[in-house]
Each structure stands twice: as structure tokens, then as C-alpha cells.
Design an enzyme around this catalytic site. Structure first.
Site, PDB file in Angstrom:
ATOM      1  N   SER A 139       0.850  -1.196   0.000  1.00 27.39           N
ATOM      2  CA  SER A 139       0.000   0.000   0.000  1.00 27.39           C
ATOM      3  C   SER A 139       0.885   1.244   0.000  1.00 27.39           C
ATOM      4  CB  SER A 139      -0.843  -0.031   1.284  1.00 27.39           C
ATOM      5  OG  SER A 139      -1.363   1.240   1.564  1.00 27.39           O
ATOM      6  N   TYR A 152      -2.215  -1.726  10.698  1.00 26.14           N
ATOM      7  CA  TYR A 152      -2.248  -1.897   9.236  1.00 26.14           C
ATOM      8  C   TYR A 152      -0.986  -1.306   8.616  1.00 26.14           C
ATOM      9  CZ  TYR A 152      -3.820  -1.437   4.386  1.00 26.14           C
ATOM     10  OH  TYR A 152      -3.915  -1.514   3.018  1.00 26.14           O
TER      11      TYR A 152
HETATM   12  N1  LIG Z   1      -8.722  -0.365  -0.946  1.00 30.66           N
HETATM   13  C1  LIG Z   1      -7.655   0.365  -0.700  1.00 30.66           C
HETATM   14  O1  LIG Z   1      -7.731   1.598  -0.562  1.00 30.66           O
HETATM   15  C2  LIG Z   1      -6.293  -0.289  -0.617  1.00 30.66           C
HETATM   16  C3  LIG Z   1      -5.165   0.532  -0.666  1.00 30.66           C
HETATM   17  C4  LIG Z   1      -3.912  -0.050  -0.571  1.00 30.66           C
HETATM   18  C5  LIG Z   1      -3.785  -1.417  -0.432  1.00 30.66           C
HETATM   19  N2  LIG Z   1      -4.898  -2.190  -0.380  1.00 30.66           N
HETATM   20  C6  LIG Z   1      -4.718  -3.632  -0.210  1.00 30.66           C
HETATM   21  O2  LIG Z   1      -5.368  -4.315  -1.245  1.00 30.66           O
HETATM   22  C7  LIG Z   1      -5.765  -5.606  -0.782  1.00 30.66           C
HETATM   23  C8  LIG Z   1      -7.230  -5.811  -1.106  1.00 30.66           C
HETATM   24  O3  LIG Z   1      -7.977  -4.832  -0.420  1.00 30.66           O
HETATM   25  P1  LIG Z   1      -9.458  -4.407  -0.852  1.00 30.66           P
HETATM   26  O4  LIG Z   1      -9.532  -2.947  -0.715  1.00 30.66           O
HETATM   27  O5  LIG Z   1      -9.809  -5.044  -2.120  1.00 30.66           O
HETATM   28  O6  LIG Z   1     -10.285  -5.029   0.376  1.00 30.66           O
HETATM   29  P2  LIG Z   1     -11.751  -5.663   0.456  1.00 30.66           P
HETATM   30  O7  LIG Z   1     -12.623  -5.109  -0.605  1.00 30.66           O
HETATM   31  O8  LIG Z   1     -12.151  -5.517   1.873  1.00 30.66           O
HETATM   32  O9  LIG Z   1     -11.494  -7.220   0.119  1.00 30.66           O
HETATM   33  C9  LIG Z   1     -10.700  -7.998   0.959  1.00 30.66           C
HETATM   34  C10 LIG Z   1     -10.725  -9.421   0.445  1.00 30.66           C
HETATM   35  O10 LIG Z   1      -9.840 -10.187   1.267  1.00 30.66           O
HETATM   36  C11 LIG Z   1     -10.576 -11.285   1.832  1.00 30.66           C
HETATM   37  N3  LIG Z   1      -9.995 -11.569   3.139  1.00 30.66           N
HETATM   38  C12 LIG Z   1      -9.931 -10.758   4.225  1.00 30.66           C
HETATM   39  N4  LIG Z   1      -9.352 -11.397   5.240  1.00 30.66           N
HETATM   40  C13 LIG Z   1      -9.027 -12.624   4.793  1.00 30.66           C
HETATM   41  C14 LIG Z   1      -8.407 -13.755   5.376  1.00 30.66           C
HETATM   42  N5  LIG Z   1      -8.029 -13.759   6.659  1.00 30.66           N
HETATM   43  N6  LIG Z   1      -8.225 -14.861   4.617  1.00 30.66           N
HETATM   44  C15 LIG Z   1      -8.621 -14.893   3.331  1.00 30.66           C
HETATM   45  N7  LIG Z   1      -9.222 -13.858   2.717  1.00 30.66           N
HETATM   46  C16 LIG Z   1      -9.428 -12.753   3.451  1.00 30.66           C
HETATM   47  C17 LIG Z   1     -12.026 -10.818   1.866  1.00 30.66           C
HETATM   48  O11 LIG Z   1     -12.953 -11.889   1.894  1.00 30.66           O
HETATM   49  P3  LIG Z   1     -13.496 -12.510   3.308  1.00 30.66           P
HETATM   50  O12 LIG Z   1     -13.843 -11.356   4.182  1.00 30.66           O
HETATM   51  O13 LIG Z   1     -14.657 -13.358   2.930  1.00 30.66           O
HETATM   52  O14 LIG Z   1     -12.388 -13.323   3.852  1.00 30.66           O
HETATM   53  C18 LIG Z   1     -12.097 -10.082   0.541  1.00 30.66           C
HETATM   54  O15 LIG Z   1     -12.234 -10.993  -0.522  1.00 30.66           O
HETATM   55  C19 LIG Z   1      -5.453  -5.634   0.713  1.00 30.66           C
HETATM   56  O16 LIG Z   1      -4.228  -6.273   0.941  1.00 30.66           O
HETATM   57  C20 LIG Z   1      -5.343  -4.158   1.068  1.00 30.66           C
HETATM   58  O17 LIG Z   1      -4.534  -3.943   2.178  1.00 30.66           O
HETATM   59  C21 LIG Z   1      -6.157  -1.674  -0.482  1.00 30.66           C
END
Ligand SMILES: NC(=O)c1ccc[n+]([C@@H]2O[C@H](COP(=O)([O-])OP(=O)(O)OC[C@H]3O[C@@H](n4cnc5c(N)ncnc54)[C@H](OP(=O)(O)O)[C@@H]3O)[C@@H](O)[C@H]2O)c1
Length: 267
Positions: A139, A152
Site C-alpha cells: 500500500s 495496518y
Molecule cells: N482499498 C484500498 O484503498 C487499498 C489501498 C492499498 C492497499 N490495499 C490492499 O489491497 C488488498 C485488497 O484490499 P481491498 O480494498 O480489495 O479489500 P476488500 O474489498 O475488503 O477485500 C478484501 C478481500 O480479502 C478477503 N480476506 C480478508 N481477510 C481474509 C483472510 N483472513 N483470509 C482470506 N481472505 C481474506 C475478503 O474476503 P473474506 O472477508 O470473505 O475473507 C475479501 O475478498 C489488501 O491487501 C489491502 O490492504 C487496499
């Protein structure tokens, strides 16, 4: 990197960036396997993306990782790309007396220990393939502490450091190590941060992932979509300015009463 005809395992593929990754990688002609904890979300994703293969698996559970490895490598022996995407982000007030002592470091298990264990489990298999890759999703927060989400931030800086070290150690192997440094994006992860961060700064998930895929195709090892590149630059030339901006967001947010405090005030 050739991005068709691969077999790709993607953690957290039911929502946000993971869902977009799955959708776009399927469109490119890859076999895509996704994980998640919630079977309902996996079933919904399967309805939307009928060609995707779903596996219920919690990346914070070491036994689940071993089980996942046994199942997927048996069914998909050509598995050659691992994308460590699953993640969680919480707003945490560390001086809140009701903070859950047992769970305060939950993000470490999911965002940091999870990818490390996944790599350790799948690495021999990946090294046995002709061409392979590991993609870790970090991130922009990896460049600067974010006091509103202290655990985080620590996990993403840690994952970035680990990814760089892994790349050096795998230099002479067939396994490429890619870091996708994601900027803020409009996904459910940010729902809890509404009002804290300007949503106009957030990237659309489909655009972010399109940049990521293009970067992978061009063999970029560090991919910085949207403002992630600006954050990296600022963290070098003006680290104090950047940290002050992040601190202001936290101070403003933590000064607002929580829903529970507001309810108690009404009683
Ligand atoms: N969105 C942002 O602004 C942003 C910015 C920088 C980096 N990121 C990174 O991008 C990645 C994806 O984030 P996102 O924004 O797409 O989040 P999201 O929409 O909340 O999706 C998270 C996904 O991860 C799964 N997950 C969560 N905990 C898990 C676990 N313990 N085991 C297996 N699966 C798990 C969730 O499904 P379940 O809940 O069913 O397990 C869901 O499919 C993350 O690593 C996040 O840190 C996001």
C-alpha cells in the site's frame, strides 16, 4: 511476463481489488483460483465469474494454508502465480480502554504473516514451474506511518520490506517477485474510513488493476498506480510533511465521538 494461460492463486478474490484482479485475469485467458473466508461471498463471486475456482481458506490460519496447498496443487499442478492480496484495515484507537487485547494485532496475522506463510508453503512448487511469479499487494501506506490505522501501516511497511528481501533471495530462480503498491481505492476496505479520507483521492478498482496488469506484462517489479508514485516521492523528499498530513487525518478522526460514545451521550 506473459499474462495468459497461467494458473493463478489469488487470496481474497471476492471483493474490491481481488475481485477485479480475478475478473481481468480471467478475461486474459488465465485459470484463476480465489480464496476468502466467507463461503457466501465465494458463491456470489462464482455466480458473477462462472469460470473462477473458489476455495474457502483463511490466510491467517497456518493449517488452512497447508490444506489449501494440498488441495490446489493436486487439482491444479500447473499453478505458477501466487497473488497475496487478502487484507484487512482497521481504524484503531490504541488508548481506547475497550480495545480487544487478544485481537489488537489481527492485521499482522492476515496482512503480514499470511503472505509470508503462503510464500513459504508454495515456493517449492513455484520454483518447479518453468516461469512463476509472486505478487504481494502492499500500500502507499507502506511509505509513511498512518496513525489512524497503526497496525495496518506496520503490516504494509513490513510486507514491503519482506517483498524486497524475497526478490533478492529469488534473483537467480525462475520466480519473479512483484510488489503492487496500491493507492487508496474505492473498495469495501475503506467503508470504515468514510469522512476521514477524501474519496476523490481514491482510485477505481478496475483502473488500478488494469495498471497493475499492464505493469506485470511489462515486467515491472514495483508497480505504483495513481498517487502511490507521488507518495513514494514525497516520502523521500518531504517525509515530515507527509507524516504530518497523515497525523492530521488521524487526530481529526480520533477526536470525533465514536457511534458508541454518541449513544452513551444520548442516554
Ligand atoms: N482499498 C484500498 O484503498 C487499498 C489501498 C492499498 C492497499 N490495499 C490492499 O489491497 C488488498 C485488497 O484490499 P481491498 O480494498 O480489495 O479489500 P476488500 O474489498 O475488503 O477485500 C478484501 C478481500 O480479502 C478477503 N480476506 C480478508 N481477510 C481474509 C483472510 N483472513 N483470509 C482470506 N481472505 C481474506 C475478503 O474476503 P473474506 O472477508 O470473505 O475473507 C475479501 O475478498 C489488501 O491487501 C489491502 O490492504 C487496499
Amino acid at each position: 511476463m506473459e499474462l495468459s494461460n497461467n494458473t493463478i492463486l489469488l487470496t481474497g478474490g471476492t471483493s474490491g481489488l481481488g475481485y477485479e484482479f480475478a475478473r481481468q485475469l480471467l478475461d486474459l485467458g488465465n485459470t484463476v483460483l480465489i480464496t476468502g473466508r466467507d463461503q457466501n461471498k465465494l458463491d456470489q463471486t462464482k455466480k458473477k465469474l462462472p469460470n473462477v475456482h473458489t476455495f474457502q481458506s483463511d490466510v491467517s490460519d497456518p493449517q488452512a494454508i497447508t490444506q489449501l496447498f494440498e488441495t490446489v496443487t493436486k487439482q491444479f499442478p500447473k499453478l505458477n502465480i501466487l497473488i497475496n492480496n487478502a487484507g484487512e484495515m482497521r481504524k484503531l484507537n490504541l488508548i481506547d480502554p475497550v480495545i480487544d487485547q487478544e485481537n489488537v494485532n489481527r492485521e499482522i496475522a492476515i496482512n503480514l504473516s499470511g503472505p509470508v506463510r503462503m510464500v513459504q508453503q508454495f515456493l517449492p512448487h513455484l520454483m518447479a514451474q518453468q516461469a512463476a511469479a509472486i505478487v504481494n499487494v502492499t500500500s502507499g501506506i507502506a511509505f509513511v506511518p498512518f496513525p489512524l490505522a497503526p497496525i495496518y501501516g506496520a503490516t504494509k511497511s513490513g510486507l514491503r520490506a519482506y517483498t524486497q528481501a524475497l526478490r533478492v533471495q529469488l534473483k537467480k530462480t525462475n520466480v519473479k517477485v512483484v510488489e503492487l503498491v496500491a493507492p487508496g481505492a474505492k473498495t469495501p476496505l475503506n467503508d470504515k474510513f468514510e469522512g476521514d479520507v477524501d474519496s476523490r483521492m481514491m482510485m477505481e478498482p478496475d483502473k488500478l488493476i488494469a495498471v497493475a496488469i499492464k505493469g506485470m506484462m511489462k515486467d515491472k517489479l514495483e508497480i505504483l498506480p495513481g498517487i502511490a508514485g507521488i507518495l513514494k516521492y514525497l516520502s523521500r523528499i518531504a517525509p515530515n510533511f507527509l507524516f504530518n498530513q497523515m497525523s492530521k487525518i488521524a487526530e481529526k478522526s480520533l477526536a470525533r465521538p465514536t457511534v458508541r460514545q454518541a449513544q452513551l451521550a444520548v442516554l
